[in-house]
Design a protein around this motif. Structure first.
Motif, short mmCIF file in Angstrom:
data_model
loop_
_atom_site.label_atom_id
_atom_site.label_comp_id
_atom_site.label_asym_id
_atom_site.label_seq_id
_atom_site.Cartn_x
_atom_site.Cartn_y
_atom_site.Cartn_z
N THR A 69 -1.08 3.11 -7.89
CA THR A 69 0.49 3.54 -7.47
C THR A 69 0.76 4.82 -6.89
OG1 THR A 69 1.60 1.99 -9.09
CG2 THR A 69 2.88 3.72 -8.18
N GLN B 230 -0.90 4.62 -3.32
CA GLN B 230 -0.19 3.67 -2.43
C GLN B 230 1.17 4.59 -2.00
OE1 GLN B 230 0.86 0.26 -4.48
NE2 GLN B 230 -0.68 -0.81 -3.34
N GLN B 231 1.81 5.43 -2.84
CA GLN B 231 2.78 6.25 -2.39
C GLN B 231 2.27 7.50 -1.43
OE1 GLN B 231 6.14 5.97 -3.16
NE2 GLN B 231 5.41 4.00 -4.00
N PHE C 204 1.81 5.53 2.18
CA PHE C 204 3.01 5.04 2.68
C PHE C 204 3.63 6.05 3.17
CE2 PHE C 204 3.29 1.44 -0.45
CZ PHE C 204 2.67 0.72 0.08
N ARG D 175 4.08 17.43 0.48
CA ARG D 175 4.33 16.61 -0.73
C ARG D 175 2.92 16.55 -1.50
NH1 ARG D 175 6.67 10.25 -0.51
NH2 ARG D 175 6.10 10.31 -2.91
N GLN E 171 12.30 4.04 -0.46
CA GLN E 171 10.88 3.80 -0.26
C GLN E 171 10.77 2.48 -1.21
OE1 GLN E 171 8.22 6.74 -1.19
NE2 GLN E 171 7.03 6.07 0.69
N LYS E 172 10.41 1.26 -0.77
CA LYS E 172 10.30 0.22 -1.31
C LYS E 172 9.13 0.28 -2.39
CE LYS E 172 11.90 -4.51 -0.85
NZ LYS E 172 12.17 -5.61 0.04
N PHE E 173 8.99 -0.12 -3.56
CA PHE E 173 7.78 -0.38 -4.31
C PHE E 173 7.13 -1.65 -4.00
CE2 PHE E 173 5.91 -0.94 -8.45
CZ PHE E 173 4.95 -0.06 -8.42
N VAL F 293 6.89 8.80 -7.11
CA VAL F 293 7.83 7.89 -6.55
C VAL F 293 9.05 8.52 -6.33
CG1 VAL F 293 8.61 5.33 -6.77
CG2 VAL F 293 6.41 5.94 -7.84
N VAL F 294 9.53 8.63 -5.10
CA VAL F 294 10.63 9.56 -5.01
C VAL F 294 11.58 8.70 -3.96
CG1 VAL F 294 9.29 11.62 -5.01
CG2 VAL F 294 9.46 10.54 -2.86
#
Lengths: 267, 267
Positions: free
Chosen positions: A98, A101-102, A105, A256, B37-39, B69-70
């Motif tokens: 996860t 992936q973030q 993206f 980030r 931001q789509k998970f 995850v933001v």
């Protein structure tokens, strides 16, 4: 899981032999905090007020990941089994996936230049020391500097699979990779060899700690200073990935930051 | 859990009546990010490569808590049930307890002065909006500014029990409490009344957002500026507790920050 532990046992023998024969103690290489704040187990949880190790240990792990539980030296003994199950199971892999992936993206969404870099930590961000910790009680045993250094000298760490995927995707986007590690300069050759052998084939820089320059400095101070140097050289740090908050705090930390899971030690 | 949901249903009727009759729309009160931001669900997890919603949703929640995850706007639909179970169950309570305990242990270890303050956020740090979210799909539905404002105007939020314990322990140590909230000045009376009714009886300051002063500012900018004012007045911010990273980032953020769990929204 059983196969893994068997491999761990066979490596344990190898490790013991190594510890006996490797007589040269190199520069001190610490990766653990010094103050110790004890975690209160067991906790009464929920409205029923029953005791639960698993719930309490999950809270401890979450507290570590969000940097609420800090400066701990060892995994609480009551959480040893929980943490072993976690790191050997699907959840750790999924948690790592996860975050990676973030990171990808995010990188994909940027307008990139040829001075854009991602800073990646090495230990337990790029190379996994899980095999070492399987041989040493999954973080419950106090840190053994010599044994850990011998493990690193072995050069047998495998790649964190989800980080490797992310690394290859960043390279495909044209982003440069800078490895920034607490490992001392003296471990440069074995680190470069280990990285290449498991698939991290190329990089812009591999920055290791110069003990003479950073004597007595905390991890985040050393890393902040090295990131500042990078930015003075004209690089733009668009991403910063580590498994410890000390990788991600301080100055020049990048546009980030991404915190990979690691419930085995705190730096 | 069933009782909770029943209460939620009865309040849902009340809420609908309120929404019909409350015609005055006050200043805009946003508590959610704007970019989305789509998970990626479902993820293949683990070495077996099977699909698991629960594992993926646990990773999503961990990603939120560690700020990986933001800027998400709603809980991923596939995680709705998982998140509902989490916030209604023991784990959320235990996670909250762990963070609050760490804050207290830390405060207790300090040499205190009479200008030492803890900054506490209000919504879902001090007062729980869980009842509201139980009526609105536990974060899966898009944010409804009007309905949420009506909920706040109701003044029926309960205390987060583990925060209330921590608050009372900080007061007993002689630490001053400053509430710093995104709520607008116009909601001052109802907020003060709600806080007192559920046990947060005293405070040094209750700082709410002046829309004319902070028009167009992001949450962390407003909070940083207000914390700077506090420090200029001579206060020392020794702790800073919030459920959103925007409470804890920026400047003048305090000697140590504590992130309470909240998988229901992101600001």
């Amino acid at each position: 899981m059983h196969k893994f532990v068997e491999i761990a046992r066979s490596n344990k023998m190898k490790m013991k032999v190594l510890v006996l024969f490797v007589a040269t103690v190199l520069v001190a290489y610490e990766c653990h905090g010094s103050d110790y704040q004890k975690f209160p187990l067991q906790m009464k949880t929920g409205f029923g007020g029953q005791y639960s190790n698993e719930v309490a240990c999950a809270s401890w792990r979450l507290g570590v990941e969000a940097n609420n539980v800090v400066k701990w030296q060892t995994v609480p003994a009551a959480c040893g089994e929980y943490i072993a199950d976690y790191v050997l199971g699907d959840q750790y892999r999924s948690d790592s996936k996860t975050v990676n992936q973030q990171a990808y993206f995010y990188a994909k969404s940027l307008k990139l230049t040829n001075k854009d870099v991602f800073v990646l930590d090495v230990d337990d961000t790029t190379l996994s020391n899980l095999q070492y910790f399987a041989n040493h009680g999954f973080g419950v045993e106090p840190h053994n500097t010599t044994a850990f250094k011998n493990w690193v000298l072995d050069g047998e760490a495998f790649a964190l699979p989800e980080t490797l995927k992310m690394y290859n995707k960043l390279l495909a986007l044209g982003i440069k990779i800078v490895f920034l590690s607490e490992r001392p300069l003296s471990l440069g050759d074995v680190t470069a060899k280990n990285l290449k052998e498991v698939g991290f084939n190329t990089w812009e820089k591999l920055i290791l700690r110069d003990p003479s320059e950073y004597s007595g400095k905390l991890s985040f101070e050393y890393k902040s200073a090295e990131r500042e140097k990078l930015e003075k050289e004209g690089y733009r740090i668009i991403g910063n990935v580590g498994d410890q908050w000390s990788d991600l705090l301080g100055s020049n930390k990048g546009t980030r930051t991404f915190k990979l899971p690691n419930p085995l030690y705190y730096d």
